[in-house]
Design an enzyme around this catalytic site. Structure first.
Site, short mmCIF file in Angstrom:
data_model
loop_
_atom_site.label_atom_id
_atom_site.label_comp_id
_atom_site.label_asym_id
_atom_site.label_seq_id
_atom_site.Cartn_x
_atom_site.Cartn_y
_atom_site.Cartn_z
N HIS A 1 0.84 -1.20 0.00
CA HIS A 1 0.00 0.00 0.00
C HIS A 1 0.87 1.25 0.00
CE1 HIS A 1 -3.24 2.75 1.46
NE2 HIS A 1 -2.22 3.29 2.09
N GLU A 2 1.88 1.28 0.88
CA GLU A 2 2.77 2.46 0.97
C GLU A 2 3.51 2.69 -0.35
OE1 GLU A 2 2.75 4.63 3.30
OE2 GLU A 2 1.40 3.46 4.55
N HIS B 1 1.43 4.31 -2.98
CA HIS B 1 1.39 5.78 -2.93
C HIS B 1 2.51 6.38 -3.78
CE1 HIS B 1 -1.80 6.58 -0.18
NE2 HIS B 1 -1.27 5.93 0.82
N GLU C 1 -5.96 6.97 -0.77
CA GLU C 1 -5.90 5.76 0.05
C GLU C 1 -6.58 4.58 -0.66
OE1 GLU C 1 -4.01 5.42 2.63
OE2 GLU C 1 -3.49 7.54 2.41
N ASP D 1 -4.73 1.18 -1.91
CA ASP D 1 -5.24 -0.15 -1.55
C ASP D 1 -5.41 -1.01 -2.80
OD1 ASP D 1 -5.33 0.34 1.16
OD2 ASP D 1 -7.46 0.86 1.21
ZN LIG Z 1 -1.97 5.26 2.68
#
Ligand SMILES: [Zn+2]
Length: 424
Positions: A273-274, A277, A351, A355
């Site tokens: 997930h990070e 980004h 976000e 995901d």
């Molecule tokens: Zn995040």
């Protein structure tokens, strides 16, 4: 009182009231845990989560009303001209006078916050079992933060004041350039110089977790130099992960609380997930937004600096660069408040995208769900936040909406074929 004073006064009151209303709505619904999340908390934990939210909210209310009240007293009892006259009396010249006066006001503000920080950490966090910090660590943190703030902030502030002092309103572009360079510089020195002042970073030991993270980073083309474990448990039981730095200094940091409490699948899902980004350019776009915002701010500031009614609103007889800076930031409050809504919404949209990216590239959708659940559970998060509270405060979507979106993503067939790293 002139019209500028009215604008600032109404904006400050409206902002405080909006936050209190959002908090009250939030508290009211906190006990009603959504059906799909019922298994997360036992009845006891559910009550504890509501109590925790109540304690934090009440403390915020007291702090924000008290600081607003004291600020209004300071303003209307002519605190600004008083401090200005006092500091000018030292005879330091315009730039240093500004630096000293701003530092003095900063000290006043943080002194007011200190008892609340102490109460929040050693009473509230302690009572709910989150606190791991000692009074010594807490006080050392404060001292270090002040020193770092002075070392970085004073030269920057002096530079901005000196530019406007010497070049008048046309200095805004130079200030913009300097501040942008500063923002990039801080991004580079924070992970390597500043964060080690507060925490210990140990490279993640060789083993299956590290191998899998490195392998995953490689499959998505994420340049990763090293993975560190940070002793987050020194201060709190809450877990987290983040990455920082540019180019060669880019590093992933996992809290020890995350590595110790979550399965390798879950840790990898959080990291996917990070990294999402980064790959989806959220970090770069966030920086671009900040750069543009800073430019607009300095341009507006250059217009406001010599604007007499702005100074008169705070009972100042003369127009100083540094007071212009402070008063402009107060006048900007309502704009900042309104800008917060689209910016938070943008962040929440990111976000969902990160995901989706994590599910698609790692195939670890189920692990992401269980990791999010466990992160919410261990921090006694409010599982039923009010939409107005979310719109006003939250950079992340509520857990329920996020899980629903992830499950939809899994069903849509993101997982499976590209499942490259989940099985050893
Ligand atoms: Zn995040």
């Amino acid at each position: 009182m002139n019209w500028i004073a009215w604008i600032v006064l109404i904006a400050l009151l409206a902002e405080t009231v909006a936050h209190i209303i959002a908090d009250a709505l939030n508290l009211k619904g906190a006990g009603a845990i959504p059906e799909e999340l019922r298994d997360l908390y036992s009845a006891d934990e559910g009550r504890k989560a509501t109590d925790y939210l109540t304690a934090r909210t009440h403390m915020d209310w007291i702090e924000s009303s008290l600081s607003l009240g004291l600020f209004l007293l300071f303003w209307f009892f002519k605190g600004f001209p008083f401090v200005d006259g006092f500091v000018k009396g030292i005879g330091l010249g315009p730039v240093l006078t500004g630096v000293v006066a701003i530092c003095f006001l900063g000290v006043l503000k943080s002194t007011l916050h200190l008892p609340f920080a102490l109460y929040g950490t050693f009473v509230i966090e302690e009572r709910f079992g989150f606190n791991r910090t000692t009074l010594a660590t807490f006080l050392m943190d404060r001292v270090k933060s002040i020193l770092v703030g002075l070392a970085l902030g004073v030269p920057l502030m002096a530079g901005v004041l000196a530019f406007f002092e010497h070049f008048g309103s046309s200095a805004w572009m130079a200030c913009w350039g300097v501040v942008v360079a500063f923002m990039l510089g801080v991004n580079i020195i924070v992970p390597t110089w500043i964060m080690p002042l507060f925490n210990t970073f140990t490279p993640l030991e060789e083993g299956p977790l590290k191998t899998r993270i490195m392998a995953y980073a490689k499959t998505i083309g994420f340049p990763l130099s090293n993975i560190f474990v940070m002793d987050g448990s020194k201060r709190s039981t809450k877990a987290n992960a983040f990455f920082s730095g540019f180019g060669k200094s880019r590093r992933i940091v996992l809290f020890d609380t995350l590595v110790n409490n979550q399965s390798p699948d879950e840790v990898l899902a959080v990291l996917a997930h990070e990294m999402g980004h980064f790959k989806l350019r959220h970090i770069r776009n966030g920086l671009l937004i900040a750069v543009a915002h800073t430019g607009v701010l300095f341009f507006l500031l250059s217009l406001a600096l010599s604007f007499e009614p702005l100074h008169a609103a705070f009972f100042m007889r003369s127009t100083e660069v540094y007071t212009g800076l402070i008063f402009f930031s107060l006048l900007y409050t309502p704009v900042e408040f309104l800008l917060g809504f689209p910016l938070q919404a943008w962040s929440r949209a990111n976000e969902y995208q990160a995901d989706a990216y994590a599910i698609r590239t790692s195939g670890l959708g189920d692990a992401l769900v269980s990791s999010l659940k466990s992160l919410h559970k261990t921090s006694l998060a409010n599982l039923n936040p009010h939409p107005f509270h979310v719109a006003l405060n939250n950079s992340h979507p509520p857990l329920l909406q996020r899980i629903r979106a992830i499950q939809k993503g899994i069903k849509a067939g993101f997982a499976g074929e590209e499942n490259v790293v989940s099985s050893e």
